[in-house]
Design a protein around this motif. Structure first.
Motif, PDB file in Angstrom:
ATOM      1  N   UNK A 166     -11.937  -8.757  -3.013  1.00  0.00           N
ATOM      2  CA  UNK A 166     -12.036  -8.138  -1.692  1.00  0.00           C
ATOM      3  C   UNK A 166     -11.706  -9.144  -0.596  1.00  0.00           C
ATOM      4  N   UNK A 167     -12.134 -10.388  -0.761  1.00  0.00           N
ATOM      5  CA  UNK A 167     -11.817 -11.434   0.214  1.00  0.00           C
ATOM      6  C   UNK A 167     -10.329 -11.735   0.276  1.00  0.00           C
ATOM      7  N   UNK A 168      -9.698 -11.797  -0.877  1.00  0.00           N
ATOM      8  CA  UNK A 168      -8.247 -12.038  -0.908  1.00  0.00           C
ATOM      9  C   UNK A 168      -7.506 -10.894  -0.226  1.00  0.00           C
ATOM     10  N   UNK A 169      -7.848  -9.659  -0.596  1.00  0.00           N
ATOM     11  CA  UNK A 169      -7.194  -8.502   0.020  1.00  0.00           C
ATOM     12  C   UNK A 169      -7.430  -8.456   1.523  1.00  0.00           C
ATOM     13  N   UNK A 184     -14.880  -0.961   2.742  1.00  0.00           N
ATOM     14  CA  UNK A 184     -16.270  -0.504   2.835  1.00  0.00           C
ATOM     15  C   UNK A 184     -16.760   0.048   1.501  1.00  0.00           C
ATOM     16  N   UNK A 185     -15.922   0.830   0.832  1.00  0.00           N
ATOM     17  CA  UNK A 185     -16.309   1.371  -0.471  1.00  0.00           C
ATOM     18  C   UNK A 185     -16.478   0.269  -1.515  1.00  0.00           C
ATOM     19  N   UNK A 186     -15.599  -0.727  -1.477  1.00  0.00           N
ATOM     20  CA  UNK A 186     -15.713  -1.842  -2.428  1.00  0.00           C
ATOM     21  C   UNK A 186     -16.996  -2.628  -2.201  1.00  0.00           C
ATOM     22  N   UNK A 187     -17.295  -2.918  -0.945  1.00  0.00           N
ATOM     23  CA  UNK A 187     -18.523  -3.660  -0.634  1.00  0.00           C
ATOM     24  C   UNK A 187     -19.749  -2.820  -1.002  1.00  0.00           C
TER      25      UNK A 187
END
Length: 130
Positions: free
Chosen positions: A75-78, A110-113
């Motif tokens: 998620x950070x990379x994206x 948001x969904x990933x987090x």
């Protein structure tokens, strides 16, 4: 040259954006830059969270620890890649007088987090040893 490669060119040569349209009010460009920096702060927080899960939760079952850490790191990379892409798209739109571009990325992030947070809730409720 493919559209994908053409879309990446302004990432590495932002001065080319100046060739398009008219210079927008500098306040809008600075606001766009602040948004870019906010996305980068979010990316750094996600990457830090991924390393924290991996390093500071050694008692967590390996699959859970690695899965959660990799989800946060991805998620950070994206998020960091999306930051520069969004900055370029907004700067171009402002110079052309177009509407600012819409994106589904904030919803996906948001969904990933939320998914990682729910997984952490499961870990906390049912124990670290799984």
């Amino acid at each position: 040259m493919s559209n994908f490669v053409r879309s990446l060119r302004p990432w590495f040569a932002p001065e080319r954006i100046r060739e398009e349209g008219a210079t927008p009010d500098y306040r809008f460009s600075l606001a766009n830059e602040r948004t870019f920096l906010a996305w980068l702060r979010t990316a750094l927080a996600l990457i830090g969270g991924g390393f924290a899960v991996d390093q500071f939760l050694p008692d967590l079952r390996w699959a859970w620890r690695v899965g959660l850490a990799l989800a946060l790191l991805a998620a950070g990379v994206l998020c960091s890649l999306r930051a520069v892409n969004h900055w370029v798209r907004c700067e171009r739109a402002m110079r052309r007088g177009d509407d600012l571009p819409l994106s589904r990325f904030p919803m996906l992030l948001s969904l990933a987090v939320a998914a990682v947070a729910l997984a952490m809730v499961v870990v906390v409720l049912f124990g670290w040893e799984g």
